[in-house]
Design a protein around this motif. Structure first.
Motif, short mmCIF file in Angstrom:
data_model
loop_
_atom_site.label_atom_id
_atom_site.label_comp_id
_atom_site.label_asym_id
_atom_site.label_seq_id
_atom_site.Cartn_x
_atom_site.Cartn_y
_atom_site.Cartn_z
N VAL A 1 0.92 -1.05 -0.21
CA VAL A 1 -0.01 0.10 0.12
C VAL A 1 0.90 1.16 0.04
O VAL A 1 1.89 1.50 1.08
CB VAL A 1 -0.72 0.02 1.20
N CYS B 1 0.27 5.15 0.23
CA CYS B 1 -0.45 6.25 0.56
C CYS B 1 -0.18 7.74 0.03
O CYS B 1 -0.62 8.72 0.18
CB CYS B 1 -0.54 6.24 2.37
N ALA C 1 -2.88 4.56 6.78
CA ALA C 1 -2.65 3.36 5.98
C ALA C 1 -2.42 2.29 6.75
O ALA C 1 -2.85 1.03 6.82
CB ALA C 1 -1.58 3.67 4.90
N TYR C 2 -1.22 2.45 7.72
CA TYR C 2 -1.16 1.28 8.75
C TYR C 2 -2.13 0.87 9.53
O TYR C 2 -2.40 -0.33 9.53
CB TYR C 2 -0.14 2.07 9.72
N TRP D 1 -5.38 0.91 8.60
CA TRP D 1 -6.25 0.28 7.68
C TRP D 1 -5.83 -0.98 7.35
O TRP D 1 -6.50 -2.17 7.41
CB TRP D 1 -6.52 1.05 6.34
N LEU D 2 -4.64 -1.22 6.73
CA LEU D 2 -3.80 -2.47 6.36
C LEU D 2 -4.01 -3.54 7.68
O LEU D 2 -4.20 -4.65 7.30
CB LEU D 2 -2.61 -2.42 5.86
N SER E 1 6.01 3.21 2.05
CA SER E 1 5.00 2.12 1.71
C SER E 1 4.91 1.13 3.09
O SER E 1 5.84 0.73 3.63
CB SER E 1 5.43 1.35 0.43
N LEU F 1 -9.26 -0.92 -0.99
CA LEU F 1 -8.42 0.03 -0.81
C LEU F 1 -8.95 1.50 -0.83
O LEU F 1 -9.44 1.82 -1.98
CB LEU F 1 -7.15 -0.13 -1.61
N TRP G 1 -5.21 6.17 -2.34
CA TRP G 1 -4.17 5.38 -2.01
C TRP G 1 -3.99 4.18 -3.37
O TRP G 1 -5.09 4.09 -3.91
CB TRP G 1 -4.20 4.48 -0.75
#
Length: 279
Positions: free
Chosen positions: A171, A173, A223-224, A226-227, A241, A259, A263
């Motif tokens: 991912v 961002c 993003a962290y 979310w993932l 990333s 996603l 992003w």
């Protein structure tokens, strides 16, 4: 014309499966332990030899003067080392995000060295190319070596390692992380005790840069989080990333489908061998 002058040369991205900072040298460089694994997300280079010695970047990157481009610098360093009077036109198709901790610039430089070694008929051993590459960046030698590797020192002391080759979701961002800002941050952990390869295989590792990068770059933090809903989110290098391991392509693709915009993401396969290793 050289018979390989028209071919496309791949430059794969890499992941740091962990990154520990175990000390600092007198010159200020950080001492690391990490594991590099390649993935099948690749930049592509087309290199056309020239007889006049000129080095031309036909596809300059935004904000990067051609003379500072790592591909041009790699070609020039190889010219100087070998005394070669040939030149090259370089065309780069960029897929690996810049500033993402995926080693795209270092990989591009390594592929230039590997390809021009053949196109210019220099026949230098990989060890000599790795020495040239180290002066360009600490990550360049692992791409020259061509094997997934356990790395120490500033990242240049490499031991080949066999790893699983799982599917990952990467991912991006959009945060181009400044490595110098991360390594210079007062809250960065710099004294993690060294570990062994067997302890790495036990999974007791992390990335010492993660907390600082999440603090400095809110987009990476988002993003962290979310993932992490889909698996163990990890930072590659100094970021920005992130990646997570999946048991199969379908599971990674399902996460990619969710996603958030804007992003970007890629489902990739881990590789233990560089595409040019046996070429």
């Amino acid at each position: 014309m050289h018979p390989e002058a028209a071919r496309a040369w791949p430059a794969p991205a890499k992941l740091n499966l962990f990154l520990h900072i175990v000390g600092r040298r007198a010159d200020g460089y950080h001492l690391l332990q990490t594991v590099f694994q390649f993935v099948d997300l690749c930049d592509t280079l087309h290199l056309t030899p020239r007889a006049d010695g000129a080095l031309r970047m036909l596809t300059p990157l935004p904000g990067v003067p051609p003379e500072q481009d790592l591909c041009v610098r790699a070609a020039r360093a190889l010219q100087v080392h070998s005394g070669c009077r040939q030149g090259v036109d370089i065309a780069l198709t960029k897929r690996v995000p810049m500033g993402g901790g995926l080693g795209g610039g270092s990989s591009d430089a390594a592929t230039v060295l590997l390809a021009l070694n053949r196109l210019w008929d220099l026949r230098l051993p990989r060890e000599a190319l790795a020495g040239i590459g180290l002066a360009l960046g600490a990550d360049v030698p692992v791409f020259i070596g061509g094997r997934a590797a356990w790395a120490e020192g500033v990242g240049e002391r490499l031991t080949p390692i066999e790893l699983d080759q799982p599917w990952y979701l990467i991912v991006d961002c959009g945060a181009a992380v400044a490595t110098a800002a991360v390594f210079g941050h007062p809250k960065l952990t710099r004294n993690t005790p060294p570990i062994t390869i067997s302890r790495f295989r036990d999974g007791t590792t992390g990335n010492d840069c993660l907390a600082v990068v999440r603090q400095l770059y809110p987009a990476v933090d988002a993003a962290y989080r979310w993932l992490s809903r889909y698996g163990r989110a990890q930072l590659s290098g100094t970021g920005g990333s992130l990646f997570a391991r999946f048991e199969g392509h379908a599971q990674a693709a399902q996460a990619l489908a969710a996603l958030p915009a804007p992003w970007r993401g890629w489902v990739v396969r881990g590789l233990n061998r560089h595409p040019l290793l046996d070429d």
